[in-house]
Design a protein around this motif. Structure first.
Motif, short mmCIF file in Angstrom:
data_model
loop_
_atom_site.label_atom_id
_atom_site.label_comp_id
_atom_site.label_asym_id
_atom_site.label_seq_id
_atom_site.Cartn_x
_atom_site.Cartn_y
_atom_site.Cartn_z
N LEU A 175 0.83 -1.21 0.00
CA LEU A 175 0.00 0.00 0.00
C LEU A 175 0.86 1.26 0.00
CD1 LEU A 175 -2.85 -0.99 2.45
CD2 LEU A 175 -3.12 -0.28 0.07
N ARG A 176 1.94 1.23 0.74
CA ARG A 176 2.83 2.40 0.78
C ARG A 176 3.34 2.74 -0.62
NH1 ARG A 176 7.79 3.87 0.49
NH2 ARG A 176 8.56 1.76 0.10
N ILE A 177 3.70 1.71 -1.36
CA ILE A 177 4.22 1.93 -2.72
C ILE A 177 3.10 2.36 -3.66
CG2 ILE A 177 5.36 0.84 -4.69
CD1 ILE A 177 6.74 -1.03 -2.64
N LEU A 178 1.97 1.66 -3.61
CA LEU A 178 0.87 2.00 -4.50
C LEU A 178 0.36 3.42 -4.26
CD1 LEU A 178 -1.27 -1.29 -4.60
CD2 LEU A 178 0.42 -0.48 -6.25
N ALA A 179 0.39 3.86 -3.02
CA ALA A 179 -0.10 5.20 -2.70
C ALA A 179 0.73 6.29 -3.35
CB ALA A 179 -0.14 5.40 -1.18
N THR A 180 1.98 5.98 -3.70
CA THR A 180 2.82 6.97 -4.38
C THR A 180 2.37 7.19 -5.82
OG1 THR A 180 4.46 5.38 -5.23
CG2 THR A 180 4.80 6.25 -2.99
N GLN A 181 1.46 6.34 -6.31
CA GLN A 181 1.02 6.43 -7.70
C GLN A 181 -0.30 7.19 -7.87
OE1 GLN A 181 3.33 4.92 -10.17
NE2 GLN A 181 4.30 5.36 -8.20
N PHE A 182 -0.87 7.67 -6.78
CA PHE A 182 -2.10 8.47 -6.89
C PHE A 182 -1.87 9.67 -7.81
CE2 PHE A 182 -3.90 6.61 -2.88
CZ PHE A 182 -5.12 6.25 -3.42
N GLY A 183 -2.86 9.93 -8.66
CA GLY A 183 -2.79 11.08 -9.55
C GLY A 183 -2.03 10.84 -10.83
N ARG A 184 -1.51 9.64 -10.99
CA ARG A 184 -0.69 9.34 -12.16
C ARG A 184 -1.55 9.04 -13.39
NH1 ARG A 184 3.77 4.42 -12.79
NH2 ARG A 184 3.74 4.38 -15.08
N GLY A 185 -1.13 9.58 -14.52
CA GLY A 185 -1.67 9.17 -15.81
C GLY A 185 -3.07 9.67 -16.12
N ASP A 186 -3.67 9.04 -17.15
CA ASP A 186 -5.00 9.43 -17.59
C ASP A 186 -6.07 8.73 -16.76
OD1 ASP A 186 -5.02 6.80 -18.51
OD2 ASP A 186 -4.85 7.34 -20.63
N ARG A 187 -7.32 8.96 -17.13
CA ARG A 187 -8.44 8.42 -16.37
C ARG A 187 -8.40 6.90 -16.31
NH1 ARG A 187 -13.07 11.29 -15.60
NH2 ARG A 187 -11.62 13.03 -15.51
N GLU A 188 -8.05 6.27 -17.43
CA GLU A 188 -8.01 4.81 -17.48
C GLU A 188 -6.95 4.24 -16.55
OE1 GLU A 188 -7.36 1.19 -20.75
OE2 GLU A 188 -7.48 3.28 -21.41
N LEU A 189 -5.78 4.87 -16.54
CA LEU A 189 -4.71 4.38 -15.66
C LEU A 189 -5.09 4.59 -14.19
CD1 LEU A 189 -1.87 3.11 -15.74
CD2 LEU A 189 -0.95 5.42 -15.50
N GLN A 190 -5.70 5.72 -13.90
CA GLN A 190 -6.12 5.98 -12.52
C GLN A 190 -7.18 4.97 -12.08
OE1 GLN A 190 -7.14 10.04 -11.68
NE2 GLN A 190 -5.23 10.84 -12.51
N LEU A 191 -8.07 4.60 -12.99
CA LEU A 191 -9.07 3.58 -12.67
C LEU A 191 -8.39 2.25 -12.35
CD1 LEU A 191 -11.88 2.37 -12.46
CD2 LEU A 191 -11.94 2.21 -14.96
N SER A 192 -7.34 1.91 -13.10
CA SER A 192 -6.62 0.66 -12.84
C SER A 192 -6.04 0.64 -11.43
CB SER A 192 -5.50 0.47 -13.87
OG SER A 192 -6.03 0.26 -15.16
N LEU A 193 -5.45 1.76 -11.03
CA LEU A 193 -4.90 1.83 -9.68
C LEU A 193 -6.00 1.75 -8.64
CD1 LEU A 193 -2.47 2.22 -7.80
CD2 LEU A 193 -2.85 4.69 -7.96
N SER A 194 -7.10 2.46 -8.86
CA SER A 194 -8.20 2.43 -7.91
C SER A 194 -8.77 1.03 -7.75
CB SER A 194 -9.31 3.40 -8.36
OG SER A 194 -8.87 4.74 -8.32
N ARG A 195 -8.93 0.32 -8.86
CA ARG A 195 -9.46 -1.04 -8.79
C ARG A 195 -8.51 -1.96 -8.02
NH1 ARG A 195 -11.57 -1.63 -15.05
NH2 ARG A 195 -13.73 -0.97 -14.70
N ALA A 196 -7.21 -1.78 -8.25
CA ALA A 196 -6.24 -2.59 -7.53
C ALA A 196 -6.33 -2.32 -6.04
CB ALA A 196 -4.83 -2.30 -8.05
N LEU A 197 -6.43 -1.06 -5.67
CA LEU A 197 -6.50 -0.70 -4.26
C LEU A 197 -7.79 -1.20 -3.63
CD1 LEU A 197 -5.07 2.92 -4.53
CD2 LEU A 197 -4.04 1.04 -3.24
N VAL A 198 -8.90 -1.02 -4.32
CA VAL A 198 -10.19 -1.46 -3.79
C VAL A 198 -10.20 -2.98 -3.58
CG1 VAL A 198 -12.65 -1.72 -4.38
CG2 VAL A 198 -11.52 0.50 -4.66
N ALA A 199 -9.46 -3.71 -4.41
CA ALA A 199 -9.38 -5.16 -4.25
C ALA A 199 -8.75 -5.55 -2.93
CB ALA A 199 -8.59 -5.77 -5.40
N LEU A 200 -7.98 -4.65 -2.33
CA LEU A 200 -7.35 -4.93 -1.03
C LEU A 200 -8.30 -4.67 0.13
CD1 LEU A 200 -3.81 -3.42 -1.69
CD2 LEU A 200 -4.42 -5.85 -1.55
#
Length: 210
Positions: free
Chosen positions: A131-156
């Protein structure tokens, strides 16, 4: 089956799909290496998905070590497709291959597939560091990439709440709104990311607690 291996090189994507289906229908350990090699260069999305299916049909004891080796390839597609396949296999022996360098890769597709693989493979007790590493990626990229990160986080699940709260007041607008949108998805996974983003903008404009 030798004809199927040769057909993986056909110029016709439908022929390559049928070849991958044939190999997956009749698994043979001798063809795993060729399947993985083809994943690294295959241009068609649907063929790549069929290649992944064919690999999953083979024993994990054979495929996982070879895919882990491919994760270290110099080729972006080789890394991302190997990560994708490892996430589908779900064998946690592959976890050590999910390095911080992959999770923060400047290549969006590599990072995206690393996020997906990480949340599937992470062993119990390793979630806080992930989570510490993934949290550094907030705000990265376009809407689709941000959705990918959000889905990964929500899965946790709810373990992400502290990491989210730390970003809800970030001075960076993109990070702040991405965190709010992810929080909305955690509360209502069926809401849709676009709705969550719009709600994030409204909440951000009104201020916390509105």
């Amino acid at each position: 089956m030798g004809n199927a291996i040769e057909a993986l090189e056909s110029k016709d994507a439908s022929v390559r799909v049928r070849a991958a289906l044939a190999i997956g229908t009749h698994p043979d350990p001798g063809y795993v290496g060729r399947l993985i090699e083809r994943c690294a260069v295959e241009p068609d999305f649907y063929v790549r998905e069929t290649l992944t299916w064919a690999l999953i049909r083979h024993p994990a004891d054979l495929t996982v070590p070879m895919l882990v080796e491919q994760v270290r390839s110099d080729r972006s597609q080789a890394r991302s497709q190997a990560l994708h396949t490892l996430s589908k296999i779900g064998d946690r022996r592959a976890w050590p291959a999910i390095t911080p360098e992959l999770l923060t890769s400047p290549d969006d597709e590599v990072a995206r597939t690393a996020w997906r693989a990480a949340v599937v493979l992470v062993p119990e007790g390793e979630e806080p560091e992930l989570l510490r590493i993934l949290a550094t990626q907030f705000g990265r990229g376009d809407r689709e990439l941000q959705l990918s990160l959000s889905r990964a986080l929500v899965a946790l699940g709810e373990t992400i709440i502290p990491a989210l709260h730390a970003r809800l007041t970030d001075p960076d607008l993109r990070i702040r709104q991405h965190a709010i949108a992810t929080q909305r998805l955690l509360r209502d996974p069926d809401a849709g990311f676009e709705l969550a983003v719009n709600e994030a903008k409204r909440v951000d404009a009104l201020g916390p607690g509105k």
